[in-house]
Motif scaffolding. Structure first.
Motif, PDB file in Angstrom:
ATOM      1  N   GLU A 274      78.083  67.852  19.166  1.00 29.78           N
ATOM      2  CA  GLU A 274      78.030  66.530  19.794  1.00 29.78           C
ATOM      3  C   GLU A 274      76.975  65.652  19.113  1.00 29.78           C
ATOM      4  N   LEU A 275      75.834  66.236  18.781  1.00 30.80           N
ATOM      5  CA  LEU A 275      74.817  65.470  18.044  1.00 30.80           C
ATOM      6  C   LEU A 275      75.376  65.005  16.706  1.00 30.80           C
ATOM      7  N   SER A 276      76.112  65.869  16.045  1.00 19.04           N
ATOM      8  CA  SER A 276      76.727  65.531  14.763  1.00 19.04           C
ATOM      9  C   SER A 276      77.644  64.318  14.912  1.00 19.04           C
ATOM     10  N   ARG A 277      78.455  64.338  15.959  1.00 23.74           N
ATOM     11  CA  ARG A 277      79.364  63.219  16.215  1.00 23.74           C
ATOM     12  C   ARG A 277      78.592  61.931  16.475  1.00 23.74           C
ATOM     13  N   ARG A 278      77.501  62.031  17.240  1.00 16.67           N
ATOM     14  CA  ARG A 278      76.739  60.832  17.613  1.00 16.67           C
ATOM     15  C   ARG A 278      75.940  60.230  16.462  1.00 16.67           C
ATOM     16  N   VAL A 279      75.403  61.072  15.587  1.00 18.51           N
ATOM     17  CA  VAL A 279      74.543  60.534  14.516  1.00 18.51           C
ATOM     18  C   VAL A 279      75.247  60.478  13.164  1.00 18.51           C
ATOM     19  N   HIS A 280      76.517  60.915  13.138  1.00 19.42           N
ATOM     20  CA  HIS A 280      77.369  60.785  11.953  1.00 19.42           C
ATOM     21  C   HIS A 280      76.875  61.581  10.753  1.00 19.42           C
ATOM     22  N   VAL A 281      76.435  62.812  11.020  1.00 17.27           N
ATOM     23  CA  VAL A 281      76.130  63.767   9.945  1.00 17.27           C
ATOM     24  C   VAL A 281      76.732  65.108  10.363  1.00 17.27           C
ATOM     25  N   SER A 282      76.827  66.038   9.424  1.00 13.66           N
ATOM     26  CA  SER A 282      77.457  67.331   9.718  1.00 13.66           C
ATOM     27  C   SER A 282      76.620  68.155  10.690  1.00 13.66           C
ATOM     28  N   ALA A 283      77.288  69.058  11.402  1.00 14.89           N
ATOM     29  CA  ALA A 283      76.587  69.947  12.343  1.00 14.89           C
ATOM     30  C   ALA A 283      75.541  70.810  11.640  1.00 14.89           C
ATOM     31  N   PRO A 284      75.809  71.369  10.434  1.00 15.94           N
ATOM     32  CA  PRO A 284      74.760  72.134   9.754  1.00 15.94           C
ATOM     33  C   PRO A 284      73.528  71.261   9.407  1.00 15.94           C
ATOM     34  N   THR A 285      73.774  70.005   9.060  1.00 12.90           N
ATOM     35  CA  THR A 285      72.660  69.095   8.788  1.00 12.90           C
ATOM     36  C   THR A 285      71.871  68.833  10.068  1.00 12.90           C
ATOM     37  N   VAL A 286      72.571  68.630  11.181  1.00 12.22           N
ATOM     38  CA  VAL A 286      71.907  68.441  12.476  1.00 12.22           C
ATOM     39  C   VAL A 286      71.043  69.657  12.789  1.00 12.22           C
ATOM     40  N   ALA A 287      71.602  70.850  12.659  1.00 12.05           N
ATOM     41  CA  ALA A 287      70.861  72.081  12.966  1.00 12.05           C
ATOM     42  C   ALA A 287      69.614  72.190  12.099  1.00 12.05           C
ATOM     43  N   GLN A 288      69.756  71.909  10.813  1.00 12.30           N
ATOM     44  CA  GLN A 288      68.612  72.005   9.887  1.00 12.30           C
ATOM     45  C   GLN A 288      67.541  70.985  10.256  1.00 12.30           C
ATOM     46  N   ARG A 289      67.949  69.776  10.573  1.00 11.21           N
ATOM     47  CA  ARG A 289      66.971  68.732  10.906  1.00 11.21           C
ATOM     48  C   ARG A 289      66.287  69.008  12.247  1.00 11.21           C
ATOM     49  N   VAL A 290      67.046  69.458  13.238  1.00  8.88           N
ATOM     50  CA  VAL A 290      66.445  69.773  14.536  1.00  8.88           C
ATOM     51  C   VAL A 290      65.431  70.906  14.368  1.00  8.88           C
ATOM     52  N   ARG A 291      65.792  71.946  13.610  1.00  5.56           N
ATOM     53  CA  ARG A 291      64.844  73.054  13.373  1.00  5.56           C
ATOM     54  C   ARG A 291      63.590  72.547  12.664  1.00  5.56           C
ATOM     55  N   ARG A 292      63.763  71.625  11.711  1.00  6.35           N
ATOM     56  CA  ARG A 292      62.605  71.071  10.994  1.00  6.35           C
ATOM     57  C   ARG A 292      61.726  70.250  11.938  1.00  6.35           C
ATOM     58  N   LEU A 293      62.343  69.464  12.812  1.00  4.92           N
ATOM     59  CA  LEU A 293      61.575  68.677  13.789  1.00  4.92           C
ATOM     60  C   LEU A 293      60.840  69.584  14.773  1.00  4.92           C
ATOM     61  N   GLU A 294      61.468  70.692  15.154  1.00  6.27           N
ATOM     62  CA  GLU A 294      60.803  71.665  16.032  1.00  6.27           C
ATOM     63  C   GLU A 294      59.629  72.323  15.321  1.00  6.27           C
ATOM     64  N   ALA A 295      59.856  72.770  14.075  1.00  6.71           N
ATOM     65  CA  ALA A 295      58.800  73.454  13.307  1.00  6.71           C
ATOM     66  C   ALA A 295      57.608  72.537  13.051  1.00  6.71           C
ATOM     67  N   ALA A 296      57.877  71.245  12.885  1.00  6.36           N
ATOM     68  CA  ALA A 296      56.807  70.281  12.627  1.00  6.36           C
ATOM     69  C   ALA A 296      56.085  69.859  13.898  1.00  6.36           C
ATOM     70  N   GLY A 297      56.582  70.296  15.044  1.00  9.62           N
ATOM     71  CA  GLY A 297      55.946  69.927  16.313  1.00  9.62           C
ATOM     72  C   GLY A 297      56.350  68.566  16.836  1.00  9.62           C
ATOM     73  N   VAL A 298      57.310  67.920  16.196  1.00  9.48           N
ATOM     74  CA  VAL A 298      57.807  66.637  16.698  1.00  9.48           C
ATOM     75  C   VAL A 298      58.558  66.892  18.001  1.00  9.48           C
TER      76      VAL A 298
END
Length: 151
Positions: free
Chosen positions: A26-50
């Motif tokens: 659903e995030l992929s659909r909303r932000v217009h990027v692939s689901a694997p890209t969403v997963a990678q970016r969310v994990r990066r935002l979590e790891a960075a403490g954002v």
């Protein structure tokens, strides 16, 4: 985070702040990027403490804690609740403690089931310093999502 947040990061943060239960698809659909890209970016935002966690927003009044107050604290040294927050570990009424500059050290947001419970909490807090409280009548702005800074 080493690199600044871009438009896709902010779109993900906006969507997750609106509904943290959204799937990567659903995030992929909303932000217009692939689901694997969403997963990678969310994990990066979590790891960075954002992204610091995912939580349910609970209405204290509906959950049986209708007495909301802000308690200003003036405390110092070894008994200061901002230096030793563990002093309040067994106070379920304490919702948030904010450390401040100025003539008071902190503001404590509390949600109590009754006025008597608030009174007991204030007596307990007075062990750690001078208190001054104010009852919350209403909250015209209850919460806002974090938005990108304006340039």
């Amino acid at each position: 985070m080493n690199t600044p947040l871009d438009k896709v990061d902010w779109a993900l943060l906006d969507a997750l702040q609106e509904d943290a239960r959204l799937s990567y698809n659903e995030l992929s659909r909303r932000v217009h990027v692939s689901a694997p890209t969403v997963a990678q970016r969310v994990r990066r935002l979590e790891a960075a403490g954002v992204i610091q966690g995912y939580h349910a927003r609970v209405d204290p009044t509906a959950a049986g804690r209708p007495v909301i107050a802000l308690v200003r604290m003036k405390c110092y040294g070894a008994r200061c609740i901002t230096v030793h927050p563990e002093l309040l570990a067994d106070c379920p009424e304490v919702m948030e403690v904010v450390r401040l500059t100025g003539d008071i050290c902190s503001v404590v947001k509390v949600a109590a089931p009754t006025i008597r419970a608030l009174e007991q909490l204030l007596e307990r807090l007075s062990r750690y310093g001078e208190t001054s409280s104010a009852m919350v009548l209403s909250t015209p702005i209850d919460w806002r999502p974090v938005a990108p800074p304006t340039e």
